[in-house]
Design a protein around this motif. Structure first.
Motif, short mmCIF file in Angstrom:
data_model
loop_
_atom_site.label_atom_id
_atom_site.label_comp_id
_atom_site.label_asym_id
_atom_site.label_seq_id
_atom_site.Cartn_x
_atom_site.Cartn_y
_atom_site.Cartn_z
N LEU A 195 0.83 -1.21 0.00
CA LEU A 195 0.00 0.00 0.00
C LEU A 195 0.87 1.26 0.00
CD1 LEU A 195 -3.00 -0.02 -0.16
CD2 LEU A 195 -3.12 0.10 2.34
N ARG B 219 -4.59 3.06 -4.70
CA ARG B 219 -4.60 2.38 -3.39
C ARG B 219 -5.58 1.20 -3.41
NH1 ARG B 219 -2.52 4.50 1.24
NH2 ARG B 219 -4.26 3.79 2.52
N GLN B 220 -6.73 1.40 -4.06
CA GLN B 220 -7.71 0.31 -4.12
C GLN B 220 -7.15 -0.87 -4.92
OE1 GLN B 220 -10.60 0.15 -2.37
NE2 GLN B 220 -10.50 -1.98 -3.06
N ARG C 7 -4.74 -2.61 -2.72
CA ARG C 7 -5.46 -3.39 -1.69
C ARG C 7 -6.00 -4.69 -2.28
NH1 ARG C 7 -7.00 1.30 1.19
NH2 ARG C 7 -8.54 1.81 -0.40
N ASP C 8 -6.60 -4.59 -3.47
CA ASP C 8 -7.11 -5.79 -4.14
C ASP C 8 -5.97 -6.78 -4.42
OD1 ASP C 8 -9.58 -4.59 -4.13
OD2 ASP C 8 -9.54 -4.02 -6.26
#
Ligand SMILES: CC(C)(COP(=O)(O)OP(=O)(O)OC[C@H]1O[C@@H](n2cnc3c(N)ncnc32)[C@H](O)[C@@H]1OP(=O)(O)O)[C@@H](O)C(=O)NCCC(=O)NCCS
Length: 184
Positions: A15, A50-51, A54-55
């Protein structure tokens, strides 16, 4: 397992890489557009990066896919992913990658793909890695050939790239091929 050569290394993207990944994406927006799915403007934001990270981390923890940064020294210069990991009788993953335009032509993608194959076959215990490439993408075809992939077929209108269903050539390498090429 240290995934590095004297010039190139791979490590899992975290991240904390979001800001440099966004810079890399913004710098290469025009360069990568002809090779990727169409991206909405919202993709080129810190929140979206960021998403995606995260995934990627959730996928890694679940053993579904493995997302690496490609580094020259400490500098993030690309991304490589092994995705859609299948277990059971298949033990397969799909390979994708890109390198920063200003760092192309120095062997980074080839080094990164070879390191990813070491990871796939030795650490992730996969048996086969496959890749799909558009026939006009000569640099990527060279990367696959230099990394020991074999052309296995032609898939008409296989992936939607930059808004168009593009024909692709399918390539693959198995653990046996890779070990023989590495002299083991
Ligand atoms: C494909 C890509 C990853 C290659 O990265 P790279 O770090 O430059 O790759 P390498 O330096 O390891 O090898 C590139 C090879 O392509 C060759 N090449 C580059 N441009 C070429 C061209 N216009 N015509 C013919 N060969 C070309 C290089 O000479 C080299 O082959 P060689 O060692 O036999 O001389 C990079 O161009 C990229 O990110 N492209 C956009 C995204 C993409 O296509 N991803 C792959 C989708 S399948």
């Amino acid at each position: 397992m240290a995934l590095r050569t004297p010039t190139t290394s791979l490590r899992r993207l975290e991240l904390s890489d979001a800001d440099v990944l966004l810079e890399l994406r913004l710098r290469n927006r025009d360069f990568l557009a002809p090779f990727e799915p169409a991206r909405p403007a919202a993709y080129f934001t810190r929140a979206a990066q960021r998403q995606e990270l995260r995934d990627g981390l959730a996928g890694w923890d679940a053993g579904r896919d493995f997302t690496f940064g490609i580094f020259e020294g400490d500098e993030l210069i690309g991304r490589l992913r092994l995705t859609q990991v299948a277990r059971g009788a298949f033990q397969n993953a799909i390979l994708g990658y890109f390198v920063d335009e200003d760092h192309c032509g120095r062997g980074h993608a080839t080094a990164a793909v070879r390191l990813a194959l070491d990871f796939a076959f030795d650490s992730a215990r996969l048996h086969r890695v496959q890749a799909a490439v558009m026939p006009r993408n000569t640099p990527s075809i060279r990367v696959l050939e230099k990394s020991g992939f074999r052309a296995e077929g032609f898939a008409p209108r296989y992936l939607c790239i930059d808004g168009i269903w593009e024909d692709h050539r399918l390539y693959a390498v198995t653990a046996e091929d890779h070990r023989a090429a590495e002299g083991g």
